[in-house]
Design an enzyme around this catalytic site. Structure first.
Site, PDB file in Angstrom:
ATOM      1  N   GLU A  91       0.781  -1.231   0.000  1.00 24.52           N
ATOM      2  CA  GLU A  91       0.000   0.000   0.000  1.00 24.52           C
ATOM      3  C   GLU A  91       0.816   1.287   0.000  1.00 24.52           C
ATOM      4  OE1 GLU A  91      -3.502   0.168  -0.063  1.00 24.52           O
ATOM      5  OE2 GLU A  91      -3.240  -1.949  -0.566  1.00 24.52           O
ATOM      6  N   SER A 480     -47.881 -24.906  43.561  1.00 25.28           N
ATOM      7  CA  SER A 480     -47.564 -25.196  44.962  1.00 25.28           C
ATOM      8  C   SER A 480     -46.099 -24.982  45.311  1.00 25.28           C
ATOM      9  CB  SER A 480     -47.955 -26.641  45.292  1.00 25.28           C
ATOM     10  OG  SER A 480     -49.359 -26.779  45.254  1.00 25.28           O
TER      11      SER A 480
END
Length: 838
Positions: A91, A480
């Site tokens: 690059e 319950s």
């Protein structure tokens, strides 16, 4: 003549000088104009890129990760020079020498554009310019953006050094396959850390910034190789590779995860499940979704992977047993079109695209399969990821669907997508057997009673089938299993386990009509001690007790334990008719088990930010000796608990003792039998729409809930004990082997007195028999025996009561799977749901 020549050249020089000055002034004006309102480049000095947040097990293994951009931030000093050199060669070969922009490169690009009349526009951006574009500017190709880019590039060069700029670039840049930065890309393409990359692999990555989609490692493999080889040549020309190294590297084939050359990193992670998804949900709420997905958090989960697998399979097995007992085939609901069955390659490709569960490993891995041919005695199938062999032919014999009422032709069609698994006997293959994800669902949670650390959580049969977490998100009636909170309120209000409460019919006028709650046995037992009331889950006793104590007191207890945020004061809610979550119930039961101290349930031990700083720690207890270097070898550090007390320790022990009776003699006795002391409570709502069991040892509390997502009756024989009891038993058998268990600690202030558990009468200290139980009473209190409470509801004189010598009618039946189950007589109910049965 000479004067004329001098005048001409003087004029020309002046014009040229003036032209240069005008050009310089113009350029200066342009840069001044475009440089006025640029974004601040100084912010890059403190830039923190979005990075992956990861969840780790207690052993430090990555078990899940979350992100919006798949990025692993790596400091410049940890990025190998090889990787830096590859990107610089590809690059910006003059990166370390220019001042932010490359004038020669810009000129060359301009000449090329003019020469080709704009057909070829070559990029001339330096790495510094690309950083500016990526962070502060747009990506459009306009001269204005280029000018701004150059201005910012020169400014950032004065602010950051080259290594800092390169760090920003190599961590921010997009490299395809949803990978941002070189570390994530190395993992995505090669499943390697940066330190293990070879030069040709570093060059591979360096090809990607130009255009990742143009260099796909499978579709554009030749183009990728050409570009990779160019980068390698540039590395050689720039002195980063020797000729010999270059020749070796350029000869290497292009290999990648995408091409099947390496195992993908994701394959090393377990499938996402309910546990890590719940962490995602909770931390997104606590830290904010943006911070969780981009903050690079390191989350240490409380999960025990071994026990998580046991929990999943324990619940899955029970759901499958119930589902197969119903004798109905639903399958996956998916079907391949006829053209997809024309060849093996076609159906394999089509099957791979079907979204069905692939995360089930119950008695072997469940594989998606497609029905290829249907016969009278067998059905031929094609199985995903499995090649057919003579030893394991891909057929399902008729006997495998003996649990279904119909034949192959009745139940299946060619093209149906199904699940199958191997059936084995002592490791030897028997046949392929059909499976289906049950319609009934459920949840399971297990946690440490002292810390609230959740060691296992299963929110349904299969996460890939349904991500809805029934352990934390499903609001269901606890039935319950809520009764212990009523009894806790009573015990703290001066009642004892020997207190007598009337078990007799009750009628209550409500705006909706007359409510006649019943016991699950549909019988009445008369005056009965509290202990027996909870052991046998007597509804009528519980209602009378709640009326005596007051629903305000009961609701206060439920809210104090975290079962509800704001419990409504209806008497029916004493039987568990108000909805809550399994997660909250299990956490509340943990406070019974640890002697009444508050715990906060958690799935996370610690959260660290991207810099390693701890931003959350669950365990806030103090270790007084952890910093003492010369601590005695025969003792460990002393940890001081700073937990608040939510109930009296004696009350917690009394309640635990009573719930031990539920397991030893009561509604869970047939299905929960562990080698260590265990307490718990079953729960079954009207018509068995929800069934529960929550229980605990001295170390671990665990709870199970089972029911349809759209509540409906599960049928006779569906009870908390019969369905959730076995899930708890399977899990806790393994949990007690790993975490141990012992006697529940007896608190100070307990005085033990023997009583008759049927009548509540006081007995002598040498009394024995199955009717005798030694109860804890508070020291210093005056013990009152024989006092009876009716809650203000009258008891008829001619009521036929069920005496203690009788036995309830219990029938044993054979289920469709060949197993046996015990069921009581069918209960009847009033016009309003009472919530809890038993």
């Amino acid at each position: 003549m000479l004067r004329a020549i001098l005048t001409f050249f003087g004029t020309l020089f002046s014009l040229l000088t003036l032209g240069v000055m005008l050009i310089a002034l113009s350029i200066g004006a342009v840069f001044y104009i475009y440089g006025k309102d640029l974004p601040s480049h100084e912010s890059l000095a403190n830039y923190t890129p979005p990075t992956i947040s990861r969840i780790y097990s207690g052993q430090g293994r990555i078990i899940d990760e979350f992100s919006t951009e798949r990025r692993l931030f790596t400091p410049a000093e940890d990025i190998p020079p090889l990787v830096k050199n590859a990107f610089i060669s590809a690059e910006d070969k003059n990166f370390y020498n220019h001042a932010g922009y490359d004038a020669r490169g810009i000129a060359a690009a301009f000449v090329e554009a003019v020469r080709t009349r704009g057909q070829t526009v070559r990029g001339a951006s330096t790495i510094t310019q690309q950083v500016m574009k990526n962070f502060l500017l747009s990506g459009d190709r306009r001269i204005e953006r280029k000018i701004k880019e150059i201005i910012l590039a020169t400014r950032i060069e004065d602010t950051l050094d080259k290594e800092a700029i390169l760090e920003l670039y190599l961590n921010e840049i997009f490299l395809g396959q949803n990978s941002y930065g070189v570390a994530a890309a190395a993992q995505t393409y090669f499943n390697k850390p940066l330190s293990e990359l070879a030069p040709h692999e570093a060059a591979f990555l360096a090809t990607m910034p130009k255009a990742p989609s143009d260099y796909h490692p499978v579709r554009q493999k030749d183009r990728l190789r050409a570009r990779r080889d160019f980068v390698l040549e540039e590395m050689k020309e720039n002195g980063y590779l020797t000729q010999a190294e270059y020749e070796v590297e350029v000869a290497q084939p292009v290999r990648s995860v995408q091409n099947g050359d390496f195992e993908p990193f994701a394959q090393s992670l377990p499938p996402r499940d309910y546990f890590t998804d719940e962490i995602r949900r909770q931390l997104s709420r606590d830290f904010g979704e943006g911070e969780f997905f981009t903050g690079g958090l390191a989350v240490r989960a409380t999960i025990d992977p071994e026990m998580q697998e046991v929990a999943a399979q324990s619940l899955q097995l029970q759901l499958e047993i119930y589902d197969r007992g119903r004798g109905r085939w639903r399958g996956t609901g998916e079907k391949l079109p006829p053209e997809a069955l024309e060849s093996e390659a076609a159906w394999r490709a089509a099957l791979a695209e079907v979204e069905v569960s692939r995360d089930v490993n119950l008695n072997g891995k469940w594989h998606p399969a497609v029905v290829l041919e249907i016969g009278d005695q067998q059905m031929r199938i094609g199985i995903e990821g499995v090649e057919e062999t003579e030893a394991e032919p891909h057929v399902v014999p008729r006997k495998d669907i003996g649990w279904l009422p119909g034949s192959f032709q009745d139940e299946f069609e060619v093209g149906d997508v199904v699940h199958v698994r191997r059936m084995t006997d002592d490791g030897a293959f028997v046949r392929w057997t059909l499976r289906q994800v049950p319609e009934v669902q459920g949840g399971f949670v297990a946690m440490d009673v002292h810390t609230g650390r959740v060691i296992a959580m299963q929110g349904g049969f299969s996460y890939q089938h349904s991500v809805f977490n029934r352990a934390t998100q499903a609001q269901r009636q606890p039935g319950s299993s809520f009764k212990p909170f009523v009894y806790a309120a009573a015990l703290d209000s001066g009642y004892t386990p020997a207190t007598i409460v009337v078990d007799a019919p009750i009628e209550i006028n409500t705006p909706q009509g007359l409510w006649r709650p019943r016991n699950s046995s549909n019988k009445f037992y008369g005056p009965t001690p509290l202990r027996t009331g909870i052991e046998q889950s007597r509804n009528l006793m519980t209602i009378r007790l709640a009326q005596e104590v007051g629903m305000d007191v009961v609701a206060d207890y439920a809210e104090r334990f975290g079962v509800y945020d704001n419990m409504r004061r209806f008497l029916a809610n004493s039987l568990g008719s108000e909805e809550t979550t399994l997660y909250k119930m299990v956490a509340a039961y943990a406070m019974f088990a640890n002697g009444g101290e508050r715990i906060e349930p958690t799935l996370v031990d610690r959260v660290q930010d991207r810099y390693g700083k701890t931003v959350y720690r669950h365990d806030q207890r103090e270790c007084t000796d952890c910093d003492v270097a010369d601590i005695a070898e025969n003792r460990g550090p002393r940890i001081v608990s700073n937990r608040k007390r939510v109930m009296d320790a004696v009350t917690a022990y009394q309640l635990t003792s009573m719930m031990r009776g539920v397991v030893e003699r009561g509604t869970a006795s047939a299905h929960v039998k562990l080698p260590v002391p265990v307490a718990g409570k079953t729960g079954t709502t009207n018509e068995a729409r929800d069934v529960w069991f929550v229980g605990f040892t001295s170390n671990i509390v665990a709870g199970c809930y089972i029911g349809f997502d759209q509540p409906r009756p599960m049928g006779r024989g569906a009870y908390g004990g019969t369905m959730c009891g076995p899930v708890f038993q399977r899990f806790m058998t393994e949990a007690t082997q790993k975490y141990g268990g012992g006697k529940f600690a007896v608190p100070e202030g307990c005085e033990f007195i023997k009583i008759d558990r049927f009548t509540g009468a006081r007995l002598s200290s040498d009394a024995s028999g199955n009717y005798v139980v030694s109860e804890c009473f508070r020291e210093g209190e005056e013990f009152m025996f024989g006092i009876m409470f009716d809650g203000g509801f009258a008891m008829g004189d001619d009521l036929e009561l069920f005496s203690s010598g009788e036995t309830e009618v219990i029938r044993e039946i054979t289920t469709s799977t060949g197993d046996t189950a015990t069921v009581g007589e069918k209960a009847t109910f009033g016009s309003i749901s009472s919530g809890g049965l038993y």
